[in-house]
Design an enzyme around this catalytic site. Structure first.
Site, PDB file in Angstrom:
ATOM      1  N   GLN A   1       0.900  -1.233  -0.035  1.00  0.00           N
ATOM      2  CA  GLN A   1       0.054  -0.075   0.013  1.00  0.00           C
ATOM      3  C   GLN A   1       0.972   1.359  -0.051  1.00  0.00           C
ATOM      4  O   GLN A   1       0.599   2.400   0.621  1.00  0.00           O
ATOM      5  CB  GLN A   1      -0.891  -0.199   1.160  1.00  0.00           C
ATOM      6  CG  GLN A   1      -2.255  -0.702   1.026  1.00  0.00           C
ATOM      7  CD  GLN A   1      -3.205  -0.041   0.167  1.00  0.00           C
ATOM      8  OE1 GLN A   1      -3.078   0.740  -0.356  1.00  0.00           O
ATOM      9  NE2 GLN A   1      -4.061  -0.990  -0.151  1.00  0.00           N
ATOM     10  N   SER A   2       1.952   1.315  -0.638  1.00  0.00           N
ATOM     11  CA  SER A   2       2.973   2.291  -0.705  1.00  0.00           C
ATOM     12  C   SER A   2       2.460   3.529  -1.223  1.00  0.00           C
ATOM     13  O   SER A   2       2.071   3.822  -2.265  1.00  0.00           O
ATOM     14  CB  SER A   2       4.145   1.599  -1.481  1.00  0.00           C
ATOM     15  OG  SER A   2       4.878   2.756  -1.948  1.00  0.00           O
ATOM     16  N   ASN A   3       2.843   4.684  -0.354  1.00  0.00           N
ATOM     17  CA  ASN A   3       2.539   6.050  -0.883  1.00  0.00           C
ATOM     18  C   ASN A   3       3.478   6.579  -1.744  1.00  0.00           C
ATOM     19  O   ASN A   3       3.386   7.349  -2.817  1.00  0.00           O
ATOM     20  CB  ASN A   3       2.486   7.101   0.383  1.00  0.00           C
ATOM     21  CG  ASN A   3       1.377   6.621   1.377  1.00  0.00           C
ATOM     22  OD1 ASN A   3      -0.087   6.730   1.015  1.00  0.00           O
ATOM     23  ND2 ASN A   3       1.737   6.672   2.502  1.00  0.00           N
TER      24      ASN A   3
END
Ligand SMILES: Cc1ncc(COP(=O)(O)O)c(C=O)c1O
Length: 348
Positions: A75-77
């Site tokens: 779920q990387s920003n």
């Protein structure tokens, strides 16, 4: 070489607003609290990576690369903003994301993962054990195909990216002067360390007297986090020809606000999200900025700041992660026990 002569593409919407938070200040009953809205940098839903990407994409284009390869958590920003930056610059992009098992990709289209697909990144999910080898294999395959790939590490946390936060200190100092305020502390979430490194470089080089407090989001010991930041600062000093002595006092890291670990919900993180939302109408994310706000709240309540201090909270973005965390948030709001603590895709 002068800082201003390094290549930069203007992707981030700057300057970001600096705002006083009267209701949060009142709720905490101590120092004056401000926020630097780096959640409003643009590039998808904003966040701290946009400042780094101004310089990283500058470097990509200068090197004549046509495709970016990077990776991070599921779920990387970082991945979201890098895909947005790549697309704006007309570049192709491959993401390698660590997940509980190979082909987890199809499991849970929400938050950042949904955005990665929406923006047309090539997405490969792998078990963390295979992360590095997969990146290497993709780089080699792209070269074999006659392309010119550019690898940038998790979080863009190397001297090129850290330049974005070196520059941010100038922006903040200028805004603070206009407001007639001096910031005693800046509190922010620290993960791969590039943001903290850039901020520390800026405060040292410009002698601002502002203490940079990093709330670690949950990988390892305080000493490891400090070493990571120190390593980037020392390398950056060479790149930008900066002359200052980094001391132990310049590296302030707390790791207890991560609770049971990265992305693992705790009461303190959920309360931080709620307090910021209900006092100021500002959304923070449950993983990074919630950890930093939990830190700020605790330090304020423990009297670690003086009443006359001005504390600026760096909002580093990431609020799209509120949605994958909707279940613990709902449970918290309805006073129920948390239904689960660790999302399946968390790297823990
Ligand atoms: C919302 C948010 N805040 C803070 C950070 C930490 O920044 P850094 O990796 O530069 O330490 C990240 C990193 O991914 C992030 O996504």
């Amino acid at each position: 070489m002068k800082f201003s002569s390094f290549p930069r593409v203007r992707l981030a919407t700057l300057p970001t607003p600096l705002q006083y938070l009267p209701n949060l200040t009142k709720a905490l009953g101590g120092p004056k609290i401000w926020v630097k809205r780096d959640d409003l940098t643009g590039l998808a839903f904003g966040g701290n990576k946009a400042r780094k990407l101004d310089y990283i994409i500058g470097d990509v284009l200068e090197k004549g690369a046509d495709v970016i390869v990077t990776g991070a958590g599921f779920q990387s920003n970082w991945c979201t903003q890098t895909v947005a930056a790549a697309k704006k610059a007309g570049l192709d992009i491959y993401l390698v994301k660590s997940a509980p098992f190979e082909d987890f990709d199809t499991e849970d289209w929400d938050g950042n993962h949904l955005l990665h697909h929406l923006m047309g990144a090539h997405v490969k999910t792998v078990h963390p054990d295979k992360f590095k080898d997969t990146i290497k294999a993709i780089m080699e395959k792209l070269k074999d195909e006659g392309r010119n790939p550019y690898y940038t590490p998790v979080g863009g946390s190397e001297p090129i990216g850290a330049g974005g936060y070196f520059n941010a200190v100038l922006e903040l100092t200028y805004q603070a002067n206009n407001e007639g305020v001096h910031f005693d502390y800046l509190v922010h979430a620290t993960g791969s360390g590039g943001t903290q490194a850039g901020l520390v470089m800026g405060t040292k080089a410009f002698n601002t007297g502002m203490k940079v407090v990093g709330a670690a989001v949950g990988w390892g010991e305080v000493s490891e986090m400090k070493d990571k930041v120190k390593g980037i600062v020392e390398e950056s000093k060479k790149r930008y020809d900066l002359d200052f002595n980094l001391t132990e006092d310049d590296l302030i890291v707390y790791n207890q606000y991560a609770g049971d670990g990265y992305g693992v919900m705790s009461d303190a993180k959920l309360k931080a999200v709620k307090l910021m939302a209900e006092t100021e109408g500002i959304m923070i994310d449950p993983v990074y900025t919630a950890t930093a706000m939990a830190c700020l709240i605790d330090l304020a309540r423990k009297g670690e700041f003086k009443e006359t201090d001005n504390v600026v909270f760096l909002h580093t973005g990431g609020a799209v992660a509120l949605f994958p965390y909707k279940e613990p948030l709902r449970a918290h709001l309805e006073g129920e026990p948390l239904p689960w603590k660790t999302p399946e895709w968390s790297p823990q």
